[in-house]
Enzyme design. Sequence first.
Site, PDB file in Angstrom:
ATOM      1  N   GLY A  25     -37.731  38.719  37.634  1.00 50.89           N
ATOM      2  CA  GLY A  25     -38.420  38.278  38.841  1.00 50.89           C
ATOM      3  C   GLY A  25     -38.945  39.427  39.670  1.00 50.89           C
ATOM      4  N   GLY A  29     -41.215  40.249  46.331  1.00 46.66           N
ATOM      5  CA  GLY A  29     -39.965  40.162  47.073  1.00 46.66           C
ATOM      6  C   GLY A  29     -38.943  41.216  46.708  1.00 46.66           C
ATOM      7  N   GLY A  31     -37.167  41.595  44.072  1.00 53.98           N
ATOM      8  CA  GLY A  31     -37.292  42.138  42.725  1.00 53.98           C
ATOM      9  C   GLY A  31     -38.294  43.259  42.648  1.00 53.98           C
ATOM     10  N   SER A 142     -25.966  34.567  46.988  1.00 55.76           N
ATOM     11  CA  SER A 142     -26.385  34.233  48.355  1.00 55.76           C
ATOM     12  C   SER A 142     -25.164  33.876  49.190  1.00 55.76           C
ATOM     13  CB  SER A 142     -27.352  33.050  48.340  1.00 55.76           C
ATOM     14  OG  SER A 142     -27.578  32.559  49.651  1.00 55.76           O
ATOM     15  N   TYR A 169     -29.358  24.214  45.539  1.00 57.19           N
ATOM     16  CA  TYR A 169     -29.463  25.669  45.681  1.00 57.19           C
ATOM     17  C   TYR A 169     -28.091  26.289  45.910  1.00 57.19           C
ATOM     18  CZ  TYR A 169     -30.507  30.251  47.671  1.00 57.19           C
ATOM     19  OH  TYR A 169     -30.536  31.602  47.925  1.00 57.19           O
TER      20      TYR A 169
END
Length: 301
Positions: A25, A29, A31, A142, A169
């Site tokens: 990814g 962002g 990544g 997260s 999520y």
Amino acid sequence: MSTSHSKWTAADLPAQTGRTIVVTGATSGLGAVTARELARAGAHVVLAVRDTRRGEALARGLSGSTEVRRLDLADLSSVREFAEGWHGPLDVLVNNAGVMAIPEARTADGFEMQLGTNHLGPFALTNLLLPHITDRVVTVASNAHRRPGVDIDFDDLNSTKSYSPWRAYQQSKLANLLFVRELQRRLTAAGSTVTVHAAHPGYAATNLQSGSAGAGQRLVLAIANRLIAQSEEQGALPSLYAATQPLPGASYTGPDGRGELRGYPAPAQLSANATDDTKARRLWDASEKLTGVGFPAILDH
């Protein structure tokens, strides 16, 4: 929250010359920042991305040694193709790619999209690449995993009975941490020196929020990005720290500020569910069955 590591920044990255690092990814962002800083430090960075044209465009702007390879974590055939095309040692795998609170969707293999992209795809990729990995695996989690009531719904892992964007999520992020815990246990038992780590960015202003379900949610997140969030550069610091610093296996790094929303890399807080070894092993077994991929036999002795 534990004391920060002397306000560690990307300027403190040790030289990565001679090391090969995969960042999933990496087109935008966190990544993109992670790939940029690791390449700047001398690593050969492989940008593992769905859109290779975007990846190539980004790579052209990076200093250092880079290459772009296609990888779609929402398609196990793509994951297998990426792994089968890997030859030679791989020092570090950074499982960075992810989606957040998106409308209900399914992967190419029929998994709920967030579980598939955030957990099952990285689960398969890591195990398939593990025979090549020489140093460590880093998975981006997260602090959403610590919200009240967040758990693994083993009776409806793929949200076929009901779907909530945020619940799915949060479950996927808890799954990341249970994966790190169980993978480290298996590696240690196998006598491997490879270590596994998790990191989270706190609240960083990235395009991850733009895919969230509902225009109202996106508006709230856009305002919060302006008022509360830290930069992508700051948000990437925990991943960079976890990828390069001497840390114990199954470590978890996040920002050192209030609520772990902002700040500099420091040990992060885990929920009770994230340290549940029984759940970690049960999730591993379920993930093996769903993906058809398990801990490599070459290490399992």
